[in-house]
Design an enzyme around this catalytic site. Structure first.
Site, PDB file in Angstrom:
ATOM      1  N   VAL A   1       0.818  -1.210   0.000  1.00 15.37           N
ATOM      2  CA  VAL A   1       0.000   0.000   0.000  1.00 15.37           C
ATOM      3  C   VAL A   1       0.855   1.263   0.000  1.00 15.37           C
ATOM      4  O   VAL A   1       2.045   1.230   0.279  1.00 15.37           O
ATOM      5  CB  VAL A   1      -0.975   0.014   1.196  1.00 15.37           C
ATOM      6  N   GLU A   2       0.212   2.391  -0.304  1.00 17.53           N
ATOM      7  CA  GLU A   2       0.861   3.701  -0.417  1.00 17.53           C
ATOM      8  C   GLU A   2       2.004   3.668  -1.423  1.00 17.53           C
ATOM      9  O   GLU A   2       3.031   4.313  -1.261  1.00 17.53           O
ATOM     10  CB  GLU A   2       1.363   4.190   0.953  1.00 17.53           C
ATOM     11  N   GLY A   3       1.823   2.915  -2.484  1.00 23.34           N
ATOM     12  CA  GLY A   3       2.845   2.774  -3.514  1.00 23.34           C
ATOM     13  C   GLY A   3       3.618   1.488  -3.296  1.00 23.34           C
ATOM     14  O   GLY A   3       4.263   1.312  -2.260  1.00 23.34           O
TER      15      GLY A   3
END
Length: 817
Positions: free
Chosen positions: A503-505
Site C-alpha cells: 500500500v501507499e505505492g
C-alpha cells in the site's frame, strides 16, 4: 618539478573547496606569474593571451553565455524530457531537507546535530500513558482476527470517545492537535499490540478527509466535518486506488462530468433542483474503512465538455467529500487483508450527482486533487507505515530477545548459538535503524518540513526491514511461531507483511522509480534549477545553474578521489571517539554519490528515467546515507551511551556497506564501460574496503537483547508490554526474570546430575529429591518450580479440537515431565 606539484596542489585545493570561477582565475594567474618571476620559466605571450581569453569567457557573463552556456542551453532544451503535469506536481510537492545535504557531497553535520530532538508534550505523554495504554489492554488480537474479524464494539467506541480518530484535527475543532511525533508514537504503541486497531486509528489521521480538509477545505466544510471527525461521529475513508490504477494513482479511470442536476441532501433531507455539480462514476478497491465509513473522500478525473465552468474541458483530478448515505454510493462489502481484520473494501457508484460545494476546497480547487494528494502523502508516508514497521521491530526485539534466552537446546539458551545470534543482531540493528530514520524525519515534519523524498525512503526501507525482522524472528522462534493461536504473537504480523509492502505505492516501484527519480530532481543543488530554466526559456538563470553545476562536478570528482585515496582519514568530523570514523565515511560516500549521480545523468540523459535498476541503486545509496546519519543522530540524542555502541555501530556500518554494494552494482551495470572504469578508479582506488558489522559486534547486539538492561529498554521503549502472566507476550518478561534468577540453582542441579547424586529420572522428580535431601531449600524449590512453569508456558503452542474451533487454554495441567 616544484612548479608542477604546486599546480596540482592548487587544482586539488580549488576543486576540493568548490571555489568560484573568479578564484580559479586568480589562482591560475598567480601560478603563471610565479612560474615566470619566481621559478624563472619563460611564459610566452601566447600562453598569457590564451589564459586571458579563457578567463574573459568564464568571467564575463554576456560573453560566457554567447560562447558557451548559450549553445549548451539550446541542446539542453532539446534533450530534456518533457514532464507530465502529474510528474511536475509530484516533484513540486513537499520540501527538501537533510536529504539535500546528502546530495551535496558535503553534509553539514553541525546542522544535523542541531536539529531539535523530538519530544512529547505533557499532554501527549499523558495520552500515551492513559487512553493508549488502556486501548492496548482491551485488544485481543487473536479474537479480533480469528473470531470477530473486526474490532469489538466496545473498542470501536473507546477509539471514538477518546479522540483517536482526531489526533491531527486542530483543537479549535475539538481535535487533539498532536504533533507528528506523538501521532507516530501512538500508532507505534497500538501496533505492538494489534495491527487491526493500529490501522483503524492510523488511516483517519493519515491520508484522508481530515488532513485534506485542514489544508484545503472551505470554512464551511471545516466547521461541519472536523468537529464530527474529532468526536468520532464521522468515520472517514479515502477512495483513490482502483482495479486499473494501483500505484499509478494518476491513471484512475473514475470520472465526473460537470452538469446541472438535482439531489436530496442525505443529512438534512433538503431537495435542490437545477444545481451546478458533477455526475460521477467510480469503482474503487482496497479502501480502508470503506465498509463502515460515513464520509467518503473521493478522487476522480473531472471534465467540463459544455464549458459550464470555463474554457477548459479537462479539469483534472479532483477530490470531493460524499456522505456514504447519499443516493448511488455503494459501500459495505469487504476485502480480507491477510493477517489482519481491519475494515477494507470496495466502493462504487454510477452517475452519482454531487454539487460543486462537495469538492474539497470548493469550486476553485477543482482539478487540484493530485497536488493535494501528493503533498499530504509526503507527510502520511513518514508516519503511518513506518510507525507500524517500528512497532514490529520493537515487538520482535522484545519477544525474540526474551525467547532466545528462555528457550534452551543442547544445554544452552538458543540465543547463544552463533547462527541464532546473527539473526537476532539483524532484528536489533534494523529496529535501531527504523526508529532512528523515522524520528529524524518526524523532527523535520514538526518543524515545518514536508520531506517528500525522505518519506519515500521511510516507506520503502522501514517496511522492508519489517519484513526482514519478522522473518528472522520467525526463524528464531521455530515451531513456536508456526502454529496459529492466542499464544502466537508473530504469525499475524508475518501474514500481514504484504499489506505494508504494497500500500501507499508498491515497494518495487517506490525503490526503482520514486526515491531517486524524485530525489535527483528535488535534492540536487542544480538539476531542478536547470530544468525550470529550460521550461521558462530563461538563459540567464540557466547560465548561473550550469556554471555552478560544472563546478560541483569537478569538486566532487576531486573530493571523491582524495577521500578514496586517504580512506577519508583527513575528512572533518563533528565528534571524536567511536563515531568519528563513521562521519568521515559518510562524507566520502556522499561525495561519491553526488559524482555518480551527475555521471549517470550526463551519460544516460533522459533515458535514466527508464533505467530503473540503475535508478534503484542510486536510490539505495541515498537511503543508506540517510539511515546511517539518522542512526548517528539517534546515538547522540540518547546521550551517546556506551551500552549502545554495538547496536549503533551495527546500524551505521551495515547502512554504509549497503551504500558501497549499491555503488559497486551501479558501476558494474553502467552502460558506458569506460566511464564506469574511470569512476571505479576514482571512488574505489583501493577496492571495496567497507565491511558489514563484524560477528563480534552482532553478538554484542544479540546479548544486549537477551538481558534486561538499558540497551534493550531503549530499543523497545514505547511498546505496550502487558504485565499478566496469562498473556502470551506478558509472560515473557516474567519468565525471563525467573530464568535468570534461578540459573545458579539450575546449574547446581545439572552438576549434581552429572555427578550421579540423584536416584530419580525426570527433572521434576530430581527437583523434589533435591529438596527432600537438603541440596536446595524451599525458597529455591519454589523459585525453580515457578520458573519452569513460566518457561513451559512460553514454549508451548496452542491446540484445538479437531474442527479447530475450541481452543484449550489449560495446557499447564498436562505436565508430564
Amino acid at each position: 618539478m616544484i612548479a608542477a606539484v604546486i599546480l596540482i596542489a592548487l587544482i586539488v585545493a580549488l576543486a576540493y573547496c568548490a571555489a568560484p570561477v573568479l578564484a580559479w582565475t586568480v589562482g591560475f594567474a598567480a601560478w603563471l606569474a610565479a612560474l615566470q618571476f619566481v621559478f624563472h620559466c619563460q611564459v610566452s605571450a601566447a600562453v598569457w593571451a590564451v589564459f586571458a581569453v579563457v578567463a574573459a569567457v568564464l568571467n564575463i557573463v554576456p560573453l560566457r553565455r554567447a560562447v558557451f552556456t548559450g549553445p549548451v542551453f539550446g541542446v539542453f532544451k532539446k534533450i530534456t524530457p518533457a514532464m507530465s503535469q502529474t510528474e511536475q506536481e509530484a516533484i513540486n510537492a513537499g520540501t527538501v531537507w537533510w536529504d539535500r545535504d546528502l546530495f551535496s557531497g558535503k553534509p553539514d553535520y553541525n546542522r544535523l546535530l542541531s536539529f531539535p530532538d523530538p519530544k512529547l508534550t505533557a499532554e501527549e505523554q499523558a495520552f500515551i500513558d492513559g487512553p493508549t495504554e488502556q486501548l492496548c489492554g482491551m485488544i485481543d488480537d487473536w479474537k479480533i482476527t480469528h473470531e470477530l474479524k473486526d474490532l469489538p464494539p466496545e473498542v470501536w467506541q473507546f477509539i471514538k470517545d477518546h479522540g483517536f480518530l482526531g489526533m491531527i484535527v486542530k483543537k479549535k475543532y475539538g481535535g487533539l492537535e498532536f504533533s507528528n511525533y506523538a501521532h507516530a508514537k501512538v500508532v507505534t504503541k497500538i501496533a505492538t499490540r494489534g495491527g487491526t486497531a493500529a490501522v483503524s486509528v492510523m488511516v483517519p489521521n493519515s491520508l484522508g478527509p481530515g488532513e485534506l480538509l485542514q489544508h484545503y477545505g472551505t470554512e464551511a466544510q471545516k466547521d461541519y466535518y472536523l468537529p464530527r471527525l474529532a468526536k468520532g461521529l464521522e468515520v472517514p475513508c479515502f477512495a483513490l486506488t482502483s482495479p486499473y490504477a494501483g500505484s499509478d494513482a494518476g491513471a484512475i479511470p473514475d470520472f465526473g462530468v460537470v452538469c446541472r442536476g438535482s439531489y436530496t441532501h442525505p443529512r438534512t433531507g433538503e431537495h435542490f433542483e437545477n444545481v451546478l455539480g458533477v455526475r460521477v462514476s467510480w469503482e474503487k478497491r482496497w479502501i480502508t474503512l470503506a465498509p463502515v465509513a460515513t464520509i467518503l473522500g473521493l478522487a476522480f478525473k473531472m471534465y467540463d465538455p459544455d464549458h459550464l465552468l470555463g474554457d477548459k474541458e479537462e479539469i483534472g483530478i479532483t477530490c470531493a467529500l460524499v456522505p456514504t448515505e447519499h443516493v448511488g454510493v455503494e459501500i459495505g462489502r469487504r476485502h480480507f487483508p491477510g493477517g489482519s481484520a481491519f475494515m477494507n473494501g470496495p466502493t462504487w457508484g454510477k452517475d452519482v450527482f454531487i454539487p460543486l460545494e462537495w469538492i474539497i476546497g470548493g469550486r476553485e480547487y477543482a482539478g487540484q486533487g493530485w497536488r493535494m494528494l501528493v503533498e499530504c502523502l509526503s507527510v502520511g508516508r513518514c508516519i503511518s507505515l513506518p510507525a507500524m514497521s517500528v512497532a514490529c521491530g520493537k515487538l520482535t526485539t522484545w519477544t525474540t530477545g526474551a525467547y532466545a534466552r528462555i528457550r534452551d537446546q543442547f544445554g544452552l539458551p538458543i540465543g547463544k548459538f552463533e547462527g541464532v545470534d546473527e539473526a537476532m543482531a539483524r532484528i536489533g540493528g534494523y529496529t535501531y535503524q527504523m526508529e532512528a530514520s523515522q524520528d529524524l524525519a518526524l523532527t523535520g515534519l514538526d518543524n515545518g518540513e514536508k520531506p517528500s523524498v525522505l518519506s519515500a525512503i521511510l516507506k520503502y526501507h522501514n517496511t522492508e526491514r519489517m519484513r526482514k525482522t519478522l522473518n528472522d524472528a520467525m526463524d528464531v522462534h521455530g515451531g513456536k511461531a508456526v502454529v496459529l493461536g492466542p499464544r502466537n504473537y508473530l504469525a499475524r504480523g508475518y501474514q500481514a507483511i504484504p499489506i505494508g509492502i504494497t500500500v501507499e505505492g508498491a515497494n518495487i516501484l517506490t525503490r526503482s522509480m520514486i526515491i531517486y527519480g524524485q530525489g535527483a530532481i528535488r535534492c540536487h543543488p542544480y538539476v531542478l534549477r536547470e530544468m525550470k530554466a529550460a521550461m521558462a526559456n530563461d538563459g540567464a538563470e540557466f547560465d548561473k545553474a550550469i556554471t555552478g553545476h560544472i563546478n560541483f562536478v569537478i569538486s566532487n570528482f576531486v573530493r571523491s578521489l582524495w577521500l578514496g585515496l586517504t580512506c577519508s582519514r583527513f575528512a572533518a568530523s563533528p565528534k571524536g571517539g567511536v563515531t568519528a570514523t563513521y562521519y568521515k565515511r559518510v562524507t566520502r560516500l556522499s561525495s561519491a554519490f553526488a559524482l555518480l549521480s551527475d555521471m549517470a545523468m550526463f551519460s544516460l540523459g533522459g533515458s535514466l528515467k527508464f533505467r530503473e535498476k540503475l535508478s534503484a541503486r542510486l536510490g539505495d545509496m541515498l537511503s543508506g546515507l540517510y539511515i546511517a546519519t539518522a542512526s548517528l543522530k539517534r546515538f547522540e540524542r540518547d546521550g551517546a551511551p556506551k551500552e549502545d555502541i554495538a547496536v549503533m555501530s551495527w546500524a551505521v556500518e551495515n547502512a554504509l556497506y549497503d551504500v558501497q554494494v549499491a555503488m559497486d552494482g551501479f558501476l558494474a551495470n553502467l552502460p558506458s564501460r569506460g566511464l564506469a572504469w574511470l569512476l571505479r578508479c576514482v571512488i574505489f582506488p583501493w577496492g571495496l574496503t567497507l565491511k558489514p558489522a563484524s560477528d563480534r559486534t552482532g553478538t554484542k547486539v544479540a546479548r544486549a537483547m537477551m538481558e534486561p538492561g538499558s540497551t534493550r529498554d531503549r530499543l523497545t521503549r514505547g511498546m505496550y508490554i502487558p504485565q499478566e502472566e496469562s498473556d502470551a507476550v506478558g509472560v515473557l518478561g516474567h519468565a525471563l526474570n525467573a530464568i535468570l534468577a534461578t540459573e545458579p540453582v539450575e546449574q547446581k542441579l545439572r552438576k549434581l546430575a552429572r555427578d550421579g547424586k540423584f536416584k530419580t529420572i525426570t527433572a521434576r522428580e530430581r527437583l523434589a529429591e533435591a529438596l527432600q535431601t537438603g541440596l536446595i531449600n524451599q525458597e529455591e524449590f519454589d523459585a525453580v518450580t515457578r520458573a519452569r512453569k513460566l518457561k513451559r508456558d512460553v514454549i508451548m503452542v496452542d491446540d484445538f479440537d479437531k474442527k479447530l474451533e475450541q481452543h484449550d487454554d489449560k495446557l499447564l495441567q498436562r505436565l508430564i515431565f
